[in-house]
Design an enzyme around this catalytic site. Structure first.
Site, short mmCIF file in Angstrom:
data_model
loop_
_atom_site.label_atom_id
_atom_site.label_comp_id
_atom_site.label_asym_id
_atom_site.label_seq_id
_atom_site.Cartn_x
_atom_site.Cartn_y
_atom_site.Cartn_z
N CYS A 142 37.10 38.81 27.28
CA CYS A 142 36.95 37.45 26.63
C CYS A 142 36.76 37.41 25.02
O CYS A 142 36.18 38.79 25.12
CB CYS A 142 35.97 37.01 28.27
SG CYS A 142 34.68 37.64 28.60
N ASN B 144 44.57 41.77 34.07
CA ASN B 144 44.29 40.27 33.59
C ASN B 144 45.59 39.37 33.00
O ASN B 144 46.37 40.15 33.15
CB ASN B 144 43.32 40.58 32.35
CG ASN B 144 42.09 39.58 33.04
OD1 ASN B 144 42.70 38.24 32.97
ND2 ASN B 144 41.16 39.24 32.86
N GLY C 119 50.95 35.30 37.63
CA GLY C 119 51.90 34.52 38.68
C GLY C 119 53.55 35.61 38.89
O GLY C 119 53.40 36.66 37.95
C1 LIG Z 1 43.50 29.71 38.34
C2 LIG Z 1 42.94 31.51 37.10
C3 LIG Z 1 41.52 31.34 36.72
C4 LIG Z 1 41.36 33.10 36.59
N1 LIG Z 1 39.92 33.76 36.40
C5 LIG Z 1 39.86 34.66 36.55
C6 LIG Z 1 37.90 34.67 36.12
O1 LIG Z 1 37.90 34.30 36.10
N2 LIG Z 1 38.09 36.23 35.92
C7 LIG Z 1 39.04 37.46 35.60
O2 LIG Z 1 38.86 37.95 35.49
N3 LIG Z 1 40.44 37.30 36.08
C8 LIG Z 1 40.71 36.04 36.09
N4 LIG Z 1 41.88 35.30 36.78
C9 LIG Z 1 43.06 36.39 36.35
C10 LIG Z 1 43.46 37.28 37.81
O3 LIG Z 1 42.35 37.84 38.16
C11 LIG Z 1 44.14 37.59 37.43
O4 LIG Z 1 43.75 38.84 36.65
C12 LIG Z 1 46.00 37.16 36.77
O5 LIG Z 1 45.80 36.22 37.18
C13 LIG Z 1 46.98 38.88 37.68
O6 LIG Z 1 47.47 38.52 38.77
P1 LIG Z 1 48.10 37.10 39.38
O7 LIG Z 1 49.46 37.30 38.63
O8 LIG Z 1 48.25 38.00 41.04
O9 LIG Z 1 47.65 35.77 39.08
C14 LIG Z 1 42.24 34.48 36.55
C15 LIG Z 1 43.86 33.61 36.95
C16 LIG Z 1 43.91 32.52 37.36
C17 LIG Z 1 45.19 32.13 37.57
#
Ligand SMILES: Cc1cc2nc3c(=O)[nH]c(=O)nc-3n(C[C@H](O)[C@H](O)[C@H](O)COP(=O)(O)O)c2cc1C
Ligand SMILES: Cc1cc2nc3c(=O)[nH]c(=O)nc-3n(C[C@H](O)[C@H](O)[C@H](O)COP(=O)(O)OP(=O)(O)OC[C@H]3O[C@@H](n4cnc5c(N)ncnc54)[C@H](O)[C@@H]3O)c2cc1C
Ligand code: FES
Lengths: 316, 272
Positions: free
Chosen positions: A135, A197, A222
């Site tokens: 961030c 992330n 995703g």
């Molecule tokens: C809607 C949404 C909100 C997220 N909010 C956070 C967050 O607050 N803090 C964080 O470290 N990662 C956040 N992420 C990232 C996820 O924790 C993760 O690292 C990322 O989506 C990759 O994994 P995935 O492909 O399984 O979703 C967010 C992801 C999504 C899709």
């Protein structure tokens, strides 16, 4: 045939012990309660809550998401209830859970990270901290903390020095060489690394030539990002001394196994929860089935066992 | 309230007009629990693309006792709905629901005005049946607008329930020519009675004008709103809509349409 007792899924992440390697990713499982009737959180390896900051944040204007091929872009803008509401309204429900509760946190400045860590230290029911460094640093013109190894070192040090809880540093993939930021976090004393992330991205509506997200740029998550995530986990486990949690695009048991085989000690499931809320339970069951079918008794026999031919350079 | 994830059997999936389909679904647990205005997240295909579930309102619940099946009404607008239109009877579809907070009954009996724009008609028959069955006597009026006559489906159903139906189309092929909201104000000024409650569902610009009109009249309204959604259950925070904060203060506040809505009080929405 093995019975359930003879298969062990427990993993050790440095100071953190999980009964199975399947965690939920921050921001995709709320504060644990939302899916509780479908996914009893006590069955998970650990629960990671939505990222929190010192003060509540309203988040970005809509539209905040856009579906892409095998993935989604989001620019939620770190909306969250803030530390005080988290402690008063969310933590009491999480506290009695028999599995670790990991609080994902972020700040606008290095000092805010430290202050948040101090305030969460010693809170009954908080078992580990996960630092979201993806961030913007308000004092550095909005540059993302996690893309600069010196800032990573400072943020992780600020948290490390203010807490005795296990510290997980969550790395951003939006860097040239992720092993450099991984080392910076390690040098600053992180106990565990988690990656990745979301991958920075965007989409345009050609009919009106406007960005699909009000914030223009968002984070891709995703299945579309899985190969990137897997490659980065592989690179990091080769240099890291601390345990690594792998995530990014995990939708199935096989996806989870890929991360474990390259060397992740645990995994997190994010976007997949939206598509199939039962996915984490299915992966936990699937890992057991896999171990049994392959003649293993312990998930640790699988972790970090990628078979390489002698000529494989492992580079590209 | 507990969340259900169920495979429903597709009973039928037929066109009712150009680009408009209705689909019957058998799922006793959801049928027995869902309330008017609530919605479901439907997985149109068990593959990774399209990835996300799609939100749909429940159009009608078949009134067996207890109900076992229901219907959705949908317009083909993009990839997900194109795939949905190809689904064959006897297929099983994964549903997540019932979701959101739906329409509430009015505080008292009286003039009930429903307003629908295009596919915004989808949740209203279930609401209309529920209100009529609960013994509220009305009078009931539906104002229904679309691009052309083909959009104005299930009008007879409302008439059978005792509704007076007023129609408008943009091309003038049925009812008055123009947008519902262009005619509504004048029509309202001629009514002896003010609505006890206005229920409205339609595109964002229409909803905004409805909210403005009811504000001027000092009438209560419940508007069913749309937003892009990933989870449908309040975890992803993607479905935000600018609203007045719950403490009625001045802070910037985004409501989750999937939880606090989709049905929101007109007076709570901040139009921008
Ligand atoms: C809607 C949404 C909100 C997220 N909010 C956070 C967050 O607050 N803090 C964080 O470290 N990662 C956040 N992420 C990232 C996820 O924790 C993760 O690292 C990322 O989506 C990759 O994994 P995935 O492909 O399984 O979703 C967010 C992801 C999504 C899709
Ligand atoms: C609470 C709620 C109830 C709804 N009920 C109905 C209904 O009963 N009948 C009906 O025809 N439509 C309904 N919609 C709209 C419907 O969800 C969209 O038309 C549908 O998701 C479009 O999917 P697509 O893949 O065909 O379109 P695409 O444009 O290809 O979809 C791309 C993405 O945008 C999303 N999206 C596109 N249009 C909308 C929209 N208007 N609202 C929300 N998300 C959208 C999709 O879900 C998908 O994630 C409802 C929407 C909401 C929020
Ligand atoms: S759609 Fe996820 S919070 Fe509303």
């Amino acid at each position: 045939m093995h019975n359930d007792e003879s298969i062990t899924l427990a993993v050790d992440l440095g100071p953190l012990r999980l009964k199975n390697p399947v965690m939920v990713a921050s921001g995709t499982f709320g504060y644990g309660q939302e899916y509780a009737t479908l996914v009893p959180p006590e069955r998970l390896g650990a629960v990671v809550v939505k990222g929190i900051s010192l003060e509540p944040r309203a988040g970005n204007p809509p539209p905040r998401i856009w579906e892409t091929c095998g993935g989604m872009l989001n620019s939620i803008g770190l909306q969250n209830v803030g530390l005080r509401n988290f402690l008063q309204e969310k933590l009491p429900w999480l506290r009695p859970l028999p599995v670790p509760v990991v609080v994902n946190l972020f700040g606008n400045t290095v000092e805010e990270y430290g202050e948040l860590a101090a305030k969460l230290n010693g809170q009954d029911g908080v078992n580990a901290l996960e630092i979201n460094i993806s961030c913007p640093n308000v004092k550095a013109g909005g540059m993302v903390f996690g893309s600069d190894p010196r800032m990573v070192f400072r943020v992780v040090s600020a948290v490390r020095s203010r807490t005795s809880l296990p510290v997980i540093t969550k790395l951003t993939p939006n860097v040239t060489d992720i092993t450099i930021t991984a080392r910076a976090a390690e040098d600053a004393g992180t106990d565990i690394l988690s990656l990745i992330n979301t991958v920075s991205g965007m989409a345009v509506d050609v009919r009106n030539r406007r960005p699909r997200l009000a914030n223009v740029i968002g984070g891709l998550s995703g299945p579309a990002i899985k190969p990137i995530a897997l490659r980065m986990v592989w690179q990091v486990v080769q240099v890291a001394k601390v345990p690594v949690i792998g995530l990014g695009g995990i939708m199935t048991t096989e996806d989870a196994l890929e991360f474990l085989i390259v060397g992740a000690s645990a995994i997190q499931v994010g976007t997949a929860n939206f598509v199939n809320p039962l996915v984490t339970l299915e992966i936990i069951a699937g890992l057991e089935t896999y171990l049994r079918a392959q003649g293993f008794a312990d998930i640790k026999e699988v972790i970090g066992t990628l078979e390489l031919s002698e000529r494989a350079a492992g580079t590209f | 309230m507990s969340l259900l994830l169920r495979n429903a059997e597709v009973l039928f999936n037929d066109p009712v007009s150009v680009g408009l389909y209705h689909m019957g679904l058998r799922c006793p647990e959801i049928a027995a629990r869902i309330q008017p205005g609530q919605f479901l997240m439907v997985r149109v295909l068990e593959t990774l693309d399209p990835l996300l579930r799609r939100p749909f309102a429940v159009h009608r619940v078949y009134s067996n006792d207890p109900p076992t099946s229901f219907e959705i009404l949908y317009r083909v607008v993009g990839r997900g709905t194109r795939i949905l239109a190809e689904v064959l009877p006897r297929t099983s579809l994964s549903l997540l629901g019932p979701l959101g907070s739906g329409f509430r009954p009015p505080d008292q009996d009286g003039f009930m005005l429903m307003i629908a724009g295009g596919i915004g008609i989808a949740p209203l028959p279930f609401l209309a049946e529920t209100l009529v069955e609960s013994g509220l006597r009305g009078p009931y009026v539906l104002w229904f607008g679309g691009k052309s006559a083909g959009d104005l489906v299930c009008v007879e159903h409302f008439q059978n329930l005792g509704f007076a139906v007023e129609l408008a189309t943009e091309d003038g092929s049925a009812g008055r020519k123009g947008l519902v909201t262009q005619h509504l104000e004048k029509w309202m000024s001629r009514q002896a009675e003010r609505p006890t409650m206005v229920y409205s569902c339609g595109p964002h610009p229409m909803q905004r004008q409805v909210a403005e009109l009811v504000r001027q009249l000092g009438v209560k309204s419940q508007l069913s709103m749309e937003a892009l959604m990933a989870c449908g259950v309040g975890t992803c925070l993607s479905c935000s809509l600018r609203c007045r904060p719950p403490d009625r203060g001045q802070d910037l506040y985004y409501a989750n349409v999937c939880q606090e809505g989709p049905v929101l009080l007109g007076e709570d929405i901040v139009w921008e």
